[in-house]
Scaffold this active site. Sequence first.
Site, PDB file in Angstrom:
ATOM      1  CB  THR A  10      -0.836   0.190   1.088  1.00  0.00           C
ATOM      2  OG1 THR A  10      -0.265  -0.206   2.406  1.00  0.00           O
ATOM      3  CG2 THR A  10      -1.878  -0.959   1.240  1.00  0.00           C
ATOM      4  NE  ARG A  33       1.659  -3.142   9.833  1.00  0.00           N
ATOM      5  CZ  ARG A  33       2.031  -2.263  10.463  1.00  0.00           C
ATOM      6  NH1 ARG A  33       2.403  -2.599  11.799  1.00  0.00           N
ATOM      7  NH2 ARG A  33       2.855  -1.058  10.336  1.00  0.00           N
ATOM      8  CE1 TYR A 148      15.666  -1.328   7.347  1.00  0.00           C
ATOM      9  CE2 TYR A 148      17.799  -0.825   5.988  1.00  0.00           C
ATOM     10  CZ  TYR A 148      16.383  -0.890   6.157  1.00  0.00           C
ATOM     11  OH  TYR A 148      15.727  -0.684   4.936  1.00  0.00           O
ATOM     12  CE  LYS A 152      15.247  -4.275   4.356  1.00  0.00           C
ATOM     13  NZ  LYS A 152      14.018  -4.929   3.967  1.00  0.00           N
ATOM     14  CB  VAL A 181      13.215   4.989  -2.391  1.00  0.00           C
ATOM     15  CG1 VAL A 181      11.900   5.048  -3.240  1.00  0.00           C
ATOM     16  CG2 VAL A 181      13.962   4.236  -2.602  1.00  0.00           C
TER      17      VAL A 181
END
Length: 257
Positions: A10, A33, A148, A152, A181
């Site tokens: 979304t 969700r 993090y 990844k 981004v």
Amino acid sequence: MTTALITGSTAGIGAAFARRLAADGHNLVLVARDTERLGQQATELHDRHGIEATVLTADLATDAGIEAVAARLSDRKNPVDLLINNAGFGNKGRYLEVPMADELRMLKVHCEAVLRLTSAATEAMRERGRGGVVNVASVAAFVPRGTYGASKAWVVQFTQGAAKDLAGSGVRLMALAPGFVRTEFHERAGMGTDNIPGWMWLDADKLVAAALHDLARGKSLSIPDPRYKVLMGLAKITPQALLGGVTSKTGRKYGPQ
């Protein structure tokens, strides 16, 4: 018509994948969700492109959510031809500043969910002799950037290793490693972005186009922008001690992705 399943569909990169794949004529299974937001997205894509878009509400930080999506990927009567494992988030703060529960939740989404969903999808795809999986990682995978970046890095290593194991099966796997981004990512994590240089920002739609091109070419890793390819090349030859200090400072300033 083929079917693509997108987690975290979304917003951000997931929404860009949904727009592009719908425009290309793929039916979609949209996973996130927020049920209301999923419904709005599905209606918009159906009305604009004439494709079938179904929704699946699932929280991939829970076993129930992972199991629900895995079950859909395992459905042989309604096969999924392309899986986009995009769901993810970042935690604001340095190591030991983030509550352990939040760290574990992130690892659940970034690692366990990716492993279980990729496995469910590729088992069915291997039986049919075709299919593809894109696991969204980050350029943070290639620099020392705490939990993090470590999560990844796992995504990249797992995806490339699985791609080798499935070579010749007709199933393609690719890790996608974007940089900054313009999405909701940083806002949701409570991270400021005012100081990020303009040249470091990527457009989500262009990123997706480059990623799908790389997948079609059979790449197992996509860094979809020349600027970040140069930066990652420099990172490879920079001493780890120096790189660790630089990325620690810039990470606290700019955020994890």
